[in-house]
Design a protein around this motif. Structure first.
Motif, PDB file in Angstrom:
ATOM      1  N   VAL A 133      37.713  34.937  50.778  1.00  0.00           N
ATOM      2  CA  VAL A 133      36.474  34.474  51.071  1.00  0.00           C
ATOM      3  C   VAL A 133      35.822  34.552  49.864  1.00  0.00           C
ATOM      4  O   VAL A 133      36.104  35.341  48.866  1.00  0.00           O
ATOM      5  N   VAL A 134      34.820  33.467  49.566  1.00  0.00           N
ATOM      6  CA  VAL A 134      34.057  33.065  48.143  1.00  0.00           C
ATOM      7  C   VAL A 134      33.051  33.025  48.844  1.00  0.00           C
ATOM      8  O   VAL A 134      32.392  32.895  49.735  1.00  0.00           O
ATOM      9  N   LEU A 135      32.035  33.212  47.610  1.00  0.00           N
ATOM     10  CA  LEU A 135      30.762  33.367  47.779  1.00  0.00           C
ATOM     11  C   LEU A 135      30.202  32.729  46.043  1.00  0.00           C
ATOM     12  O   LEU A 135      30.989  32.829  45.213  1.00  0.00           O
ATOM     13  N   ASP A 136      28.899  32.172  46.037  1.00  0.00           N
ATOM     14  CA  ASP A 136      28.395  31.835  44.684  1.00  0.00           C
ATOM     15  C   ASP A 136      27.148  32.766  44.404  1.00  0.00           C
ATOM     16  O   ASP A 136      26.397  32.791  45.338  1.00  0.00           O
ATOM     17  N   VAL A 137      26.993  33.112  43.178  1.00  0.00           N
ATOM     18  CA  VAL A 137      25.970  34.193  42.801  1.00  0.00           C
ATOM     19  C   VAL A 137      25.682  33.942  41.347  1.00  0.00           C
ATOM     20  O   VAL A 137      26.580  33.712  40.521  1.00  0.00           O
TER      21      VAL A 137
END
Length: 160
Positions: A116-120
């Protein structure tokens, strides 16, 4: 605390939480408040019912009031992305954020996604520290935030 997937009947809650999130943290998300506010009620119904690319979870406090949300969507690159994570300011530190993220990670794994990836924005120290505590690590992948191209976000990943 109750965490559950949205249903079509939840569209007013999803809309309320999403618009509140975009007002509270306008530079943390890939869409603007104005663009989200322009969505029709039918578009919100479709989102809540899962008739689009994303699925959403809602958090409710002990009194049953909606306290936060998170979304998940499969990207064009077939990566499972954690999106739209937000908890009302008065509920921060209550465990709602951890419960939302953990539930979405469990949902992703149940769907067969081991990554799972996310951007921050790394400057968002509170969010970055929170995601690290949940097992995410920074990757050397940067891109401009769609809603605010002058802001660079960094990708983080979680591996089951």
């Amino acid at each position: 605390m109750l965490i559950r997937h949205t249903t079509e009947q939840d569209w007013p809650l999803l809309k309320e939480l999403r618009l509140a999130a975009l007002l509270d943290a306008p530079t943390a998300f890939g869409v603007t408040h104005a663009s989200a506010a322009a969505n029709t009620d039918d578009q919100w119904r479709d989102r809540a019912a899962g008739r689009g690319p994303a699925s959403y979870l809602l958090a409710f406090d002990a009194e049953g009031a909606p306290s936060g949300m998170v979304g998940g969507v499969l990207s064009a690159a077939q990566e499972y992305n954690l999106i739209a994570m937000w908890v009302r300011p008065g509920q921060r530190g209550s465990g709602a954020a951890a419960a939302l993220v953990d539930a979405m990670l469990a949902h992703a794994v149940a769907q067969g996604h081991r990554r799972v990836v996310l951007d921050v924005a790394p400057e968002n120290a509170r969010a970055s520290a929170f995601y690290r505590k949940r097992g995410f690590t920074f990757l050397p992948h940067w891109e401009a935030l769609e809603s605010h191209p002058h802001i660079q976000v960094q990708q983080m990943e979680w591996l089951a």
